[in-house]
Design a protein around this motif. Structure first.
Motif, PDB file in Angstrom:
ATOM      1  N   ALA A 184      -7.590  40.272  33.769  1.00  0.00           N
ATOM      2  CA  ALA A 184      -7.702  39.824  32.374  1.00  0.00           C
ATOM      3  C   ALA A 184      -8.896  40.520  31.722  1.00  0.00           C
ATOM      4  N   ASP A 185      -8.938  40.510  30.395  1.00  0.00           N
ATOM      5  CA  ASP A 185     -10.048  41.183  29.725  1.00  0.00           C
ATOM      6  C   ASP A 185     -11.339  40.421  29.957  1.00  0.00           C
ATOM      7  N   VAL A 186     -12.437  41.053  29.609  1.00  0.00           N
ATOM      8  CA  VAL A 186     -13.751  40.515  29.955  1.00  0.00           C
ATOM      9  C   VAL A 186     -14.014  39.176  29.267  1.00  0.00           C
ATOM     10  N   LYS A 187     -13.495  39.008  28.045  1.00  0.00           N
ATOM     11  CA  LYS A 187     -13.736  37.735  27.341  1.00  0.00           C
ATOM     12  C   LYS A 187     -12.935  36.617  27.988  1.00  0.00           C
ATOM     13  N   ARG A 188     -11.655  36.893  28.245  1.00  0.00           N
ATOM     14  CA  ARG A 188     -10.805  35.864  28.852  1.00  0.00           C
ATOM     15  C   ARG A 188     -11.368  35.485  30.229  1.00  0.00           C
ATOM     16  N   THR A 189     -11.783  36.496  30.981  1.00  0.00           N
ATOM     17  CA  THR A 189     -12.273  36.221  32.335  1.00  0.00           C
ATOM     18  C   THR A 189     -13.522  35.352  32.312  1.00  0.00           C
ATOM     19  N   PHE A 190     -14.492  35.739  31.510  1.00  0.00           N
ATOM     20  CA  PHE A 190     -15.782  35.055  31.624  1.00  0.00           C
ATOM     21  C   PHE A 190     -15.963  33.902  30.639  1.00  0.00           C
ATOM     22  N   LEU A 191     -15.169  33.865  29.585  1.00  0.00           N
ATOM     23  CA  LEU A 191     -15.338  32.762  28.641  1.00  0.00           C
ATOM     24  C   LEU A 191     -14.290  31.676  28.856  1.00  0.00           C
ATOM     25  N   LEU A 241     -12.004  31.589  32.089  1.00  0.00           N
ATOM     26  CA  LEU A 241     -11.678  31.278  33.481  1.00  0.00           C
ATOM     27  C   LEU A 241     -12.889  30.851  34.292  1.00  0.00           C
ATOM     28  N   VAL A 242     -14.074  31.112  33.746  1.00  0.00           N
ATOM     29  CA  VAL A 242     -15.288  30.770  34.473  1.00  0.00           C
ATOM     30  C   VAL A 242     -16.088  29.790  33.624  1.00  0.00           C
ATOM     31  N   GLU A 243     -16.734  28.831  34.263  1.00  0.00           N
ATOM     32  CA  GLU A 243     -17.557  27.868  33.520  1.00  0.00           C
ATOM     33  C   GLU A 243     -18.856  28.561  33.090  1.00  0.00           C
ATOM     34  N   GLU A 244     -19.260  28.319  31.844  1.00  0.00           N
ATOM     35  CA  GLU A 244     -20.436  29.002  31.320  1.00  0.00           C
ATOM     36  C   GLU A 244     -21.696  28.787  32.163  1.00  0.00           C
ATOM     37  N   PRO A 245     -21.941  27.576  32.694  1.00  0.00           N
ATOM     38  CA  PRO A 245     -23.180  27.382  33.478  1.00  0.00           C
ATOM     39  C   PRO A 245     -23.251  28.258  34.730  1.00  0.00           C
ATOM     40  N   ASP A 246     -22.119  28.788  35.179  1.00  0.00           N
ATOM     41  CA  ASP A 246     -22.159  29.658  36.353  1.00  0.00           C
ATOM     42  C   ASP A 246     -22.645  31.063  36.035  1.00  0.00           C
ATOM     43  N   LEU A 247     -22.881  31.340  34.761  1.00  0.00           N
ATOM     44  CA  LEU A 247     -23.239  32.710  34.373  1.00  0.00           C
ATOM     45  C   LEU A 247     -24.617  32.753  33.724  1.00  0.00           C
ATOM     46  N   PRO A 248     -25.337  33.875  33.861  1.00  0.00           N
ATOM     47  CA  PRO A 248     -26.626  34.020  33.175  1.00  0.00           C
ATOM     48  C   PRO A 248     -26.423  33.979  31.649  1.00  0.00           C
ATOM     49  N   ILE A 249     -27.402  33.440  30.936  1.00  0.00           N
ATOM     50  CA  ILE A 249     -27.271  33.285  29.479  1.00  0.00           C
ATOM     51  C   ILE A 249     -27.084  34.642  28.788  1.00  0.00           C
ATOM     52  N   ASP A 250     -27.891  35.635  29.201  1.00  0.00           N
ATOM     53  CA  ASP A 250     -27.806  36.958  28.568  1.00  0.00           C
ATOM     54  C   ASP A 250     -26.440  37.587  28.772  1.00  0.00           C
ATOM     55  N   PHE A 251     -25.886  37.352  29.940  1.00  0.00           N
ATOM     56  CA  PHE A 251     -24.571  37.917  30.246  1.00  0.00           C
ATOM     57  C   PHE A 251     -23.523  37.313  29.292  1.00  0.00           C
ATOM     58  N   VAL A 252     -23.574  36.009  29.125  1.00  0.00           N
ATOM     59  CA  VAL A 252     -22.607  35.349  28.246  1.00  0.00           C
ATOM     60  C   VAL A 252     -22.750  35.862  26.812  1.00  0.00           C
ATOM     61  N   ARG A 253     -24.001  36.059  26.396  1.00  0.00           N
ATOM     62  CA  ARG A 253     -24.228  36.571  25.036  1.00  0.00           C
ATOM     63  C   ARG A 253     -23.589  37.954  24.883  1.00  0.00           C
ATOM     64  N   HIS A 254     -23.783  38.797  25.899  1.00  0.00           N
ATOM     65  CA  HIS A 254     -23.186  40.130  25.835  1.00  0.00           C
ATOM     66  C   HIS A 254     -21.666  40.060  25.814  1.00  0.00           C
ATOM     67  N   VAL A 255     -21.100  39.151  26.610  1.00  0.00           N
ATOM     68  CA  VAL A 255     -19.634  39.038  26.630  1.00  0.00           C
ATOM     69  C   VAL A 255     -19.141  38.605  25.251  1.00  0.00           C
ATOM     70  N   LYS A 256     -19.861  37.667  24.653  1.00  0.00           N
ATOM     71  CA  LYS A 256     -19.438  37.209  23.318  1.00  0.00           C
ATOM     72  C   LYS A 256     -19.547  38.333  22.293  1.00  0.00           C
ATOM     73  N   ASN A 257     -20.541  39.200  22.464  1.00  0.00           N
ATOM     74  CA  ASN A 257     -20.722  40.308  21.512  1.00  0.00           C
ATOM     75  C   ASN A 257     -19.810  41.499  21.794  1.00  0.00           C
ATOM     76  N   PHE A 258     -19.157  41.488  22.936  1.00  0.00           N
ATOM     77  CA  PHE A 258     -18.258  42.602  23.275  1.00  0.00           C
ATOM     78  C   PHE A 258     -17.183  42.685  22.188  1.00  0.00           C
TER      79      PHE A 258
END
Lengths: 540, 511
Positions: free
Chosen positions: A297-304, A306-323
């Motif tokens: 799946a694409d990076v947004k679908r995968t990390f936003l 399929l994965v719970e946000e608390p399992d990911l670093p904050i900066d990483f989530v911000r970058h995924v959202k800005n992708f």
């Protein structure tokens, strides 16, 4: 609880299947799960209307890497690519620009529109081929992390530098220019005729949310040029039986080596324990355990999703959202009861068997892009139109035809609002009207048509915002920046969770390279032998 | 017989900078200028009786203390002032006042917005400081880098190393982004975003949504990144430069344009002027547009085909029009104090992008975005109580479909429409006005295309590609012929850098 697998691949798109094939062949026990009842993602052949098969998303083939076809024995599993001949751009004044596979015929046709353009085509072909030669080997390599001092990253950086140093100073300067220019400016340096420039510019915008006058589109052109059909670099072809033939052959190869595909069941989330992927939970409550999970799946679908946000670093989530992965194209698939006529073309012209376009100036393309920026579909859209059934008789009953129209630009939302059915129909009508302007009686030949906007693409294939490349191809999202700086090597912040779709290097198109490259990284991490993976070969 | 060591063509700020520096080294310099006064595109003229104002350039950017010191300009009457405040204006919106340069105070922003801006400013300053290291000397070449640049590269590498991996990654991600995307990733105020989008794209044929448009902002920030930019008025700079050049022994000749460079056996040996005078020198440094130098002064016959073709591909079509308004009364504009101020009309990012769209097709924007410099209260250059408004309008293409005869008036009207909304009644106070469209700049200042930067300032024409590969080191393939000016590295802006770099390259080569 079912028996554990070594690897679970989420999504049976072409990259997911390529990845699964390589991992299965490395001796791992792989399960592919697919939400739809069919496999293929955006490389599928489905029934449009009774008796007519069609490639509903991707529609032509060139970029699929021959190394992968050979490694996975896809020919044995039924894949056949037929290069197509010809193509045409219809001009508003009733003339046309034909394109031919034969270089000399092609040059003469350019010269017919502007005498100097024939000569310029020789220089242009030479210069673009040089850029292809430079970039092609990079497709099948993991991009180095420039911020890392690991021997492998340094080695890859050294490889890049060595490659760059292999050019003369003048070529280096030209390469830097090529990578950063707009396709419009680049073509202005060679050609005079508007129609020639419009014809060549189209490869610079297909699938991107940029116009031909945006810097960076010359590189996008390369992205569409570096493919090959049977060793003919830059050639495009049809997969016999539609684009689904590619994923069907991949699935057949995968199953032949012992892999299992489960369809009709969607992953609801990836199981993560202590920062490690442990498997997946399906919508119907089933769980599959595995220490390695690969998402196609694409990076947004995968990390936003399929994965719970608390399992990911904050900066990483911000970058995924800005992708950035704004959809910019739509698709109109049409079943016809007879072959349409284009009076501008000579009778029995081979042009009808290739890609046809109605946009004869770069300005018209760019104006189409201006509409998109304002959140509208282009009033005068750019069409990449083809009739695969003129070459492939397996897709429709005799006499009937399937026509595929790729349409740009088409926004992910209409003026900020969700697409409605009425919007979709109006968009489809814009396309039909454009074709009918050049093909009398066209509307009467239509048996059935299907209009696909970014909304349909997202709902069916799962591409966020309907972006066909799982992420725009801009500098900030290429090479070591794709998808996220620091996570460009198919790994994620969660141990054991990988991504292998077009969101990763080298990006979109039915290429298979992301799936293969991700497989190599996984095989390395699991300390298996990658001996069955052919290295990239430099054929140019 | 050689009448001097170096003939410099063009008394713009770069030509004068180079001439002065070369004269300091004991060389005998002859500076030839087509106009009857120095300054070039940074020169002044009398717009109307009592109004003596800068014709084109009205603000400096990237002028550094080191440049002023190298020419001892302070000894020649340079007046240092205060940084000009910038006021972002839009009808029905509160003005956004930025004191000093970007790093200064900003009025009326909420705490989170100030924080967002401060974070972004920090990142941009860090990144532009990396790039800045490479603009104050001859550009790096793809196959050859000078020791000085290698040292700069090493220093840049260490700075990045200290800042950490994330900063390096962020730099490599952002460096070629569209400025709009960078701004939209943050929560900064839309008015500020519009202002930054405008500043990034002014003078360049890109919109804020075009990839690479962030570079324009880096270039603007480069002078400020290390806090060395000096606020000086254009007029004062030109006066001081002229005085410095004269004191250094530079010999000026005005009012006679150079007709051609005399090339004998592939070597430049002098110039011929339009009035038929011949001047001989060991070297010629042309500070005018490189396109004019190669095509008009040298001629394609003396260039090899590769270079001649490359020169043809320099995109020279300008896209900024200057409107000079002599006002009988100083207009009342909210947020603008009594100082000289830079007023920017660019309400938000989309407004800037929409103004850019038609310019791609040779059309004028419906609502143009512009920057206007308003003279200070009590400015000597204008009559008492009056004012001068100097407006640079972006997105006004050289090749206008309707033609500039009609275009000048259309543009003036659409700009006045905006100004009337900002300051009702301003139209009635106009004592004199002049619209200098790109073709006017071409004619008046001998710049083909009338481009501010003498040629597009985009990534494909920077560093070793500026103006073209093979002539990017201030040297040309013609022995003895050197070039400097906005068309060469690092580009435009009244900062004298290319003149400095070129003079130093010539001295290094023993010219």
């Amino acid at each position: 609880m079912q028996r554990p697998y070594d690897v679970i691949v989420i999504g049976a798109g072409h990259n997911g299947l390529v990845n699964a094939c390589y991992l299965q062949r490395a001796g791992l026990n792989v399960l592919v799960v697919e939400k739809n009842d069919w496999i293929g993602g955006a490389a599928v052949s489905r029934e449009l209307t009774a008796g007519i098969l069609y490639s509903n998303c991707s529609y032509v083939c060139s970029l699929f890497r021959p190394e992968i076809m050979r490694d996975l024995e896809l020919a044995k599993h039924g894949l056949q690519i037929i290069a197509y001949e010809g193509g045409a751009v219809f001009k508003q004044d009733g003339d046309y620009l034909a394109s031919y596979r034969n270089h000399h015929a092609h040059r003469r046709e350019f010269a017919r529109h502007a005498p100097r353009d024939g000569e310029a085509y020789e220089r242009y072909a030479r210069d673009v081929t040089r850029q292809c030669r430079f970039i092609q080997p990079l497709l099948m390599r993991t991009a180095p992390d420039p911020a890392s001092l690991k021997p492998r990253d340094l080695g890859e950086l050294f490889y890049l530098m060595k490659k760059f140093n292999g050019l003369t100073a003048r070529e280096m300067a030209a390469t830097v220019r090529f990578w950063t220019m707009s396709i419009s400016d680049y073509l202005d340096e060679y050609f005079e005729a508007d129609v020639v420039k419009a014809y060549l510019a189209l490869a610079g915008i297909i699938g991107t949310a940029l116009g031909p006058m945006s810097p960076g589109t010359a590189y996008v052109l390369l992205h569409h040029y570096m493919g090959e059909v049977d060793g003919n670099v830059g050639a495009w072809g049809y997969a016999r039986g539609g684009m689904g033939a590619i994923t069907q052959a991949l699935a057949s190869s995968f199953r032949a080596s012992g892999g299992i595909i489960e369809t009709g069941n969607q992953v609801s989330r990836v199981l993560v324990t202590n920062g490690r992927a442990k498997g997946v939970v399906m919508d119907n409550g089933d769980e599959h355990s595995a220490d390695t999970v690969v998402s196609n799946a694409d990076v947004k679908r995968t990390f936003l999703k399929l994965v719970e946000e608390p399992d990911l670093p904050i900066d990483f989530v911000r970058h995924v959202k800005n992708f950035k992965m704004r959809g910019s194209s739509g698709k109109v698939n049409i079943a016809l009861d007879s072959l349409p006529e284009f009076p501008a073309l000579p009778t029995d012209s081979p042009c009808i068997r290739g890609d046809m376009h109605f946009t004869d100036t770069v300005e018209r393309m760019e104006r189409g892009y201006d509409d998109w920026k304002d959140g509208k579909w282009s009033a005068d859209p750019f069409l990449d139109m083809m009739i695969p059934t003129t070459i492939d008789p397996t897709m429709a009953p005799p006499g009937q035809h399937f026509m595929s129209c790729f349409v740009q630009y088409c926004p992910p939302k209409v003026r900020g609002e969700d697409w409605t059915d009425a919007d979709r129909d109006a968009f489809g009508q814009t396309v039909i009207n454009q074709i009918a302007d050049y093909s009398p009686g066209f509307k009467d030949r239509i048996i059935h048509m299907e209009v696909r906007t970014p909304r349909e693409l997202e709902a069916e294939v799962g591409l966020t915002e309907g972006n066909i490349f799982q992420g725009e191809l801009t500098f900030d999202q290429l090479l070591f920046n794709r998808p996220i700086p620091g996570y460009a090597q198919y790994r994620s912040p969660i141990d054991g969770l990988y991504i292998c779709g077009s969101s990763t290097h080298p990006g979109g198109g039915v290429m298979g390279a992301p799936g293969r490259n991700a497989a190599i990284e996984i095989i390395r991490d699991l300390k298996r032998s990658p001996s069955h993976v052919s290295p990239a070969h430099e054929i140019l | 017989m050689k009448s001097c060591d170096v003939i410099v063509i063009g008394a713009g700020h770069n030509g004068m900078t180079a001439a002065t520096l070369l004269a300091h080294s004991g060389r005998k310099i002859l500076l030839l200028e087509a106009a009857d006064r120095p300054g070039g595109m940074a020169g002044s003229y009398e717009l109307a009786p009592g109004y003596t104002v800068p014709a084109l350039a009205h603000a400096l950017s990237g002028l550094e203390a080191s440049t002023l010191d190298a020419l001892s300009l302070d000894k020649h009457g340079l007046q240092r002032g205060e940084p000009m405040p910038t006021v972002g204006v839009a009808p029905d919106q509160a003005p956004l006042v930025i004191m000093g340069c970007y790093g200064g105070q900003i009025s009326d922003l909420s705490q989170p917005q100030l924080q967002a801006w401060s974070d972004l400013h920090k990142a941009l300053s860090f990144q532009s400081a990396i790039l800045k290291r490479f603009i104050a000397s001859a550009p790096p070449q793809p196959d050859h880098t000078s020791m000085r640049l290698k040292a700069e590269a090493l220093k840049a590498g260490l700075a990045v190393k200290r800042a950490g991996k994330d900063q390096l990654r962020e730099f490599l991600r952002m460096v070629l982004m569209p400025v709009a995307d960078v701004l939209e990733e943050t929560d900064i105020d839309p008015r500020l975003a519009g202002l930054l989008a405008f500043d990034a794209t002014l003078g360049i044929a890109v919109g804020p949504r075009s990839p690479t448009s962030i570079l324009g902002l880096y270039y603007r920030l480069a002078g400020q990144a290390l806090g060395t930019e000096v606020p000086v008025s254009v007029t004062s700079l030109i006066h001081a430069l002229t005085a410095a050049a004269t004191t250094a022994g530079v010999q000026f000749q005005f009012g006679d344009a150079v007709q051609n460079v005399i090339v004998e056996n592939g070597v430049a040996v002098g110039v011929m002027t339009q009035s038929g005078k011949e001047f001989r020198a060991a070297n010629v440094l042309s500070a005018i547009s490189p396109v004019a130098t190669f095509n008009n002064l040298v001629g394609p016959r003396l260039l090899d085909t590769g270079l001649a073709r490359d020169v043809r591909t320099i995109r020279t079509a300008g896209n900024v029009t200057k409107i000079n308004l002599a006002l009988r009364v100083r207009p009342d504009l909210a947020g603008v104090g009594s100082q000289q101020s830079r007023i920017v009309f660019a309400p938000d990012i989309n407004a800037v992008e929409r103004a850019f769209n038609p310019s791609k097709y040779g059309e004028l924007p419906e609502v143009p975005c512009f920057e206007a410099v308003l003279s200070a209260v009590g400015d000597d250059a204008v009559p008492d109580g009056a004012a001068f408004l100097s407006i640079s309008v972006q997105n006004t293409p050289f090749h206008l479909k309707v033609g500039w005869d009609q275009g000048r008036n259309n543009l003036l009207q659409s700009v006045m429409k905006v100004l009337e909304r900002l300051s009702p009644g301003i139209g009635k106070t106009i004592a004199a006005s002049q619209v200098l469209a790109p073709p006017d700049i071409e004619d008046g200042w001998h710049v083909p295309g009338g481009h501010w930067h003498h040629g597009e300032w985009q990534v494909d024409r920077l560093f070793f590609n500026r103006p073209v590969f093979g002539a990017a080191n201030y040297r040309t393939p013609i022995d003895g012929l050197y070039i400097c000016g906005a068309g060469t590295h690092p580009g435009g802006g009244v900062n004298g850098l290319s003149g400095l770099n070129a003079a130093r390259e010539m001295m290094r080569a023993g010219r």
